[in-house]
Design a protein around this motif. Structure first.
Motif, PDB file in Angstrom:
ATOM      1  N   HIS A   1       5.076   9.793  18.887  1.00  0.00           N
ATOM      2  CA  HIS A   1       5.505  10.692  19.950  1.00  0.00           C
ATOM      3  C   HIS A   1       6.559  11.668  19.421  1.00  0.00           C
ATOM      4  O   HIS A   1       6.458  12.879  19.620  1.00  0.00           O
ATOM      5  CB  HIS A   1       6.063   9.844  21.105  1.00  0.00           C
ATOM      6  CG  HIS A   1       6.141  10.577  22.395  1.00  0.00           C
ATOM      7  ND1 HIS A   1       7.222  11.351  22.731  1.00  0.00           N
ATOM      8  CD2 HIS A   1       5.270  10.679  23.420  1.00  0.00           C
ATOM      9  CE1 HIS A   1       7.022  11.894  23.906  1.00  0.00           C
ATOM     10  NE2 HIS A   1       5.831  11.510  24.353  1.00  0.00           N
ATOM     11  N   GLU A   2       7.536  11.141  18.716  1.00  0.00           N
ATOM     12  CA  GLU A   2       8.625  11.986  18.194  1.00  0.00           C
ATOM     13  C   GLU A   2       8.086  13.022  17.200  1.00  0.00           C
ATOM     14  O   GLU A   2       8.409  14.203  17.281  1.00  0.00           O
ATOM     15  CB  GLU A   2       9.670  11.093  17.527  1.00  0.00           C
ATOM     16  CG  GLU A   2      10.931  11.839  17.156  1.00  0.00           C
ATOM     17  CD  GLU A   2      11.919  10.958  16.411  1.00  0.00           C
ATOM     18  OE1 GLU A   2      11.914   9.728  16.623  1.00  0.00           O
ATOM     19  OE2 GLU A   2      12.673  11.521  15.596  1.00  0.00           O
ATOM     20  N   TRP A   3       7.263  12.561  16.261  1.00  0.00           N
ATOM     21  CA  TRP A   3       6.728  13.497  15.258  1.00  0.00           C
ATOM     22  C   TRP A   3       5.883  14.584  15.923  1.00  0.00           C
ATOM     23  O   TRP A   3       5.938  15.744  15.529  1.00  0.00           O
ATOM     24  CB  TRP A   3       5.861  12.757  14.238  1.00  0.00           C
ATOM     25  CG  TRP A   3       6.616  11.874  13.294  1.00  0.00           C
ATOM     26  CD1 TRP A   3       7.884  12.087  12.816  1.00  0.00           C
ATOM     27  CD2 TRP A   3       6.163  10.652  12.711  1.00  0.00           C
ATOM     28  NE1 TRP A   3       8.234  11.064  11.968  1.00  0.00           N
ATOM     29  CE2 TRP A   3       7.202  10.176  11.884  1.00  0.00           C
ATOM     30  CE3 TRP A   3       4.992   9.913  12.795  1.00  0.00           C
ATOM     31  CZ2 TRP A   3       7.095   8.996  11.145  1.00  0.00           C
ATOM     32  CZ3 TRP A   3       4.865   8.749  12.059  1.00  0.00           C
ATOM     33  CH2 TRP A   3       5.906   8.286  11.252  1.00  0.00           C
ATOM     34  N   LEU A   4       5.071  14.178  16.900  1.00  0.00           N
ATOM     35  CA  LEU A   4       4.182  15.155  17.562  1.00  0.00           C
ATOM     36  C   LEU A   4       5.011  16.171  18.347  1.00  0.00           C
ATOM     37  O   LEU A   4       4.731  17.370  18.318  1.00  0.00           O
ATOM     38  CB  LEU A   4       3.178  14.432  18.465  1.00  0.00           C
ATOM     39  CG  LEU A   4       2.087  13.662  17.698  1.00  0.00           C
ATOM     40  CD1 LEU A   4       1.386  12.647  18.595  1.00  0.00           C
ATOM     41  CD2 LEU A   4       1.064  14.632  17.100  1.00  0.00           C
ATOM     42  N   ARG A   5       6.052  15.700  19.044  1.00  0.00           N
ATOM     43  CA  ARG A   5       6.919  16.623  19.793  1.00  0.00           C
ATOM     44  C   ARG A   5       7.634  17.576  18.824  1.00  0.00           C
ATOM     45  O   ARG A   5       7.731  18.765  19.079  1.00  0.00           O
ATOM     46  CB  ARG A   5       7.968  15.840  20.597  1.00  0.00           C
ATOM     47  CG  ARG A   5       7.393  14.913  21.654  1.00  0.00           C
ATOM     48  CD  ARG A   5       6.973  15.612  22.907  1.00  0.00           C
ATOM     49  NE  ARG A   5       8.089  16.260  23.577  1.00  0.00           N
ATOM     50  CZ  ARG A   5       8.011  16.798  24.791  1.00  0.00           C
ATOM     51  NH1 ARG A   5       6.876  16.736  25.463  1.00  0.00           N
ATOM     52  NH2 ARG A   5       9.043  17.388  25.348  1.00  0.00           N
ATOM     53  N   ASN A   6       8.114  17.027  17.710  1.00  0.00           N
ATOM     54  CA  ASN A   6       8.797  17.882  16.723  1.00  0.00           C
ATOM     55  C   ASN A   6       7.862  18.940  16.144  1.00  0.00           C
ATOM     56  O   ASN A   6       8.302  20.012  15.733  1.00  0.00           O
ATOM     57  CB  ASN A   6       9.374  17.049  15.565  1.00  0.00           C
ATOM     58  CG  ASN A   6      10.552  16.218  16.020  1.00  0.00           C
ATOM     59  OD1 ASN A   6      11.091  16.445  17.107  1.00  0.00           O
ATOM     60  ND2 ASN A   6      10.942  15.243  15.212  1.00  0.00           N
TER      61      ASN A   6
ATOM     62  N   GLY B   1       0.801  -1.229   0.000  1.00  0.00           N
ATOM     63  CA  GLY B   1       0.000   0.000   0.000  1.00  0.00           C
ATOM     64  C   GLY B   1       0.826   1.268   0.000  1.00  0.00           C
ATOM     65  O   GLY B   1       0.272   2.357   0.006  1.00  0.00           O
ATOM     66  N   ASP B   2       2.166   1.119   0.000  1.00  0.00           N
ATOM     67  CA  ASP B   2       3.043   2.296   0.061  1.00  0.00           C
ATOM     68  C   ASP B   2       2.580   3.226   1.186  1.00  0.00           C
ATOM     69  O   ASP B   2       2.260   4.399   0.969  1.00  0.00           O
ATOM     70  CB  ASP B   2       3.022   3.028  -1.294  1.00  0.00           C
ATOM     71  CG  ASP B   2       4.043   4.163  -1.322  1.00  0.00           C
ATOM     72  OD1 ASP B   2       4.994   4.109  -0.519  1.00  0.00           O
ATOM     73  OD2 ASP B   2       3.859   5.112  -2.119  1.00  0.00           O
ATOM     74  N   MET B   3       2.497   2.646   2.370  1.00  0.00           N
ATOM     75  CA  MET B   3       1.996   3.400   3.526  1.00  0.00           C
ATOM     76  C   MET B   3       2.914   3.181   4.725  1.00  0.00           C
ATOM     77  O   MET B   3       3.755   2.288   4.709  1.00  0.00           O
ATOM     78  CB  MET B   3       0.546   2.960   3.847  1.00  0.00           C
ATOM     79  CG  MET B   3       0.401   1.479   4.103  1.00  0.00           C
ATOM     80  SD  MET B   3      -1.321   0.921   4.065  1.00  0.00           S
ATOM     81  CE  MET B   3      -1.803   1.199   5.770  1.00  0.00           C
ATOM     82  N   VAL B   4       2.743   4.002   5.754  1.00  0.00           N
ATOM     83  CA  VAL B   4       3.573   3.891   6.953  1.00  0.00           C
ATOM     84  C   VAL B   4       2.672   3.564   8.138  1.00  0.00           C
ATOM     85  O   VAL B   4       1.685   4.256   8.374  1.00  0.00           O
ATOM     86  CB  VAL B   4       4.300   5.225   7.236  1.00  0.00           C
ATOM     87  CG1 VAL B   4       5.094   5.144   8.524  1.00  0.00           C
ATOM     88  CG2 VAL B   4       5.197   5.594   6.076  1.00  0.00           C
ATOM     89  N   ILE B   5       3.016   2.494   8.868  1.00  0.00           N
ATOM     90  CA  ILE B   5       2.254   2.141  10.074  1.00  0.00           C
ATOM     91  C   ILE B   5       3.140   2.487  11.270  1.00  0.00           C
ATOM     92  O   ILE B   5       4.028   1.722  11.646  1.00  0.00           O
ATOM     93  CB  ILE B   5       1.863   0.648  10.058  1.00  0.00           C
ATOM     94  CG1 ILE B   5       0.965   0.363   8.852  1.00  0.00           C
ATOM     95  CG2 ILE B   5       1.178   0.247  11.369  1.00  0.00           C
ATOM     96  CD1 ILE B   5       0.515  -1.077   8.697  1.00  0.00           C
ATOM     97  N   PRO B   6       2.958   3.671  11.862  1.00  0.00           N
ATOM     98  CA  PRO B   6       3.907   4.128  12.881  1.00  0.00           C
ATOM     99  C   PRO B   6       3.693   3.507  14.258  1.00  0.00           C
ATOM    100  O   PRO B   6       2.570   3.143  14.621  1.00  0.00           O
ATOM    101  CB  PRO B   6       3.671   5.643  12.944  1.00  0.00           C
ATOM    102  CG  PRO B   6       2.334   5.879  12.357  1.00  0.00           C
ATOM    103  CD  PRO B   6       1.935   4.689  11.556  1.00  0.00           C
ATOM    104  N   SER B   7       4.780   3.429  14.995  1.00  0.00           N
ATOM    105  CA  SER B   7       4.723   2.972  16.393  1.00  0.00           C
ATOM    106  C   SER B   7       4.361   4.162  17.281  1.00  0.00           C
ATOM    107  O   SER B   7       4.418   5.321  16.840  1.00  0.00           O
ATOM    108  CB  SER B   7       6.087   2.433  16.816  1.00  0.00           C
ATOM    109  OG  SER B   7       7.019   3.501  16.801  1.00  0.00           O
ATOM    110  N   GLY B   8       4.059   3.865  18.545  1.00  0.00           N
ATOM    111  CA  GLY B   8       3.808   4.926  19.515  1.00  0.00           C
ATOM    112  C   GLY B   8       5.009   5.851  19.637  1.00  0.00           C
ATOM    113  O   GLY B   8       4.863   7.071  19.706  1.00  0.00           O
TER     114      GLY B   8
END
Ligand SMILES: C[S@@+](CC[C@H](N)C(=O)[O-])C[C@H]1O[C@@H](n2cnc3c(N)ncnc32)[C@H](O)[C@@H]1O
Length: 211
Positions: free
Chosen positions: A182-187, A171-178
């Motif tokens: 967390h890192e993306w949201l903090r950034n 699906g050319d998609m990303v299934i992110p971990s918690g």
């Protein structure tokens, strides 16, 4: 078999046409339970202004209006067909000015700064091309104290490794971990992030607050 999965995932990424319509009808039903589990995290007020990002067929928009009787709920999707279907599902509330469905991309939100109390993203961030940029856009559009809720039906876990890896590849998609969330949201600027899992079902919900 693989071709069918790819076709389905392409319709999840951007539902269009007859097959897209069938897909959003399925998603409106199939995402109902996980959405309810996720929405429990929110601190919705009667007069909250809310946006559902990647709103698909508009079921979550409809649901959010019940919790915000004096507020307004926006739905945003980059599929023109989803905009039409979400408008149809919410016709009465749209006519009353309580719901507004907009065509747009999460990487470039067509809104001024600090206008939403709450933003939700249900089963959609897998497909966002630049997640950090989109999270920054969500942060920008939220008021101080605003909440951003992410609900996903999958995260990396040993028991679901094969299925999730196949989905990511086909699906050319990303299934992110918690941790990734967390890192993306903090950034993106969110200082407070709470992440919870429903391990048996492989569900994840993340609530980020703009402080
Ligand atoms: C798997 S569907 C989920 C739809 C809905 N949230 C639900 O739970 O039923 C993903 C949705 O996100 C939308 N989407 C994906 N990438 C997007 C983007 N960059 N900007 C806006 N919408 C996007 C798709 O068009 C699709 O409607």
């Amino acid at each position: 078999m693989m071709d069918n999965i790819k076709k389905d995932l392409d319709q999840c990424r951007k539902p269009l046409g007859t097959e897209g319509k069938e897909m959003v009808e399925r998603m409106n039903k199939n995402h109902y339970e996980v959405t309810g589990w996720g929405l429990q995290m929110l601190n919705l007020q009667d007069d909250s202004t809310v946006i559902d990002l990647g709103c698909g067929g508009g079921k979550t928009v409809q649901r959010l209006t019940i919790h915000t009787p004096d507020g307004r709920v926006y739905g945003l999707d980059y599929s023109e067909d989803c905009v039409e279907w979400a408008n149809q599902l919410n016709e009465e509330a749209v006519n009353e000015g309580k719901v507004v469905i907009i065509r747009g991309d999460v990487g470039n939100l067509p809104f001024e700064d600090e206008i939403f109390d709450v933003a939700t993203a249900v089963e959609t961030i897998y497909f966002w091309p630049d997640i950090e940029r989109s999270f920054k856009e969500v942060y920008r559009s939220l008021k101080q104290g605003g909440e951003f809720l992410i609900i996903n039906e999958a995260y990396p876990h040993e028991d679901h490794k094969e299925k999730n890896r196949a989905y990511e590849e086909i699906g050319d998609m990303v299934i992110p971990s918690g941790d990734q969330l967390h890192e993306w949201l903090r950034n993106a600027g969110f200082k407070k992030v709470v992440i919870e899992l429903e391990e048996e079902k492989n569900w994840i919900r993340a609530l980020a607050t703009k402080e």
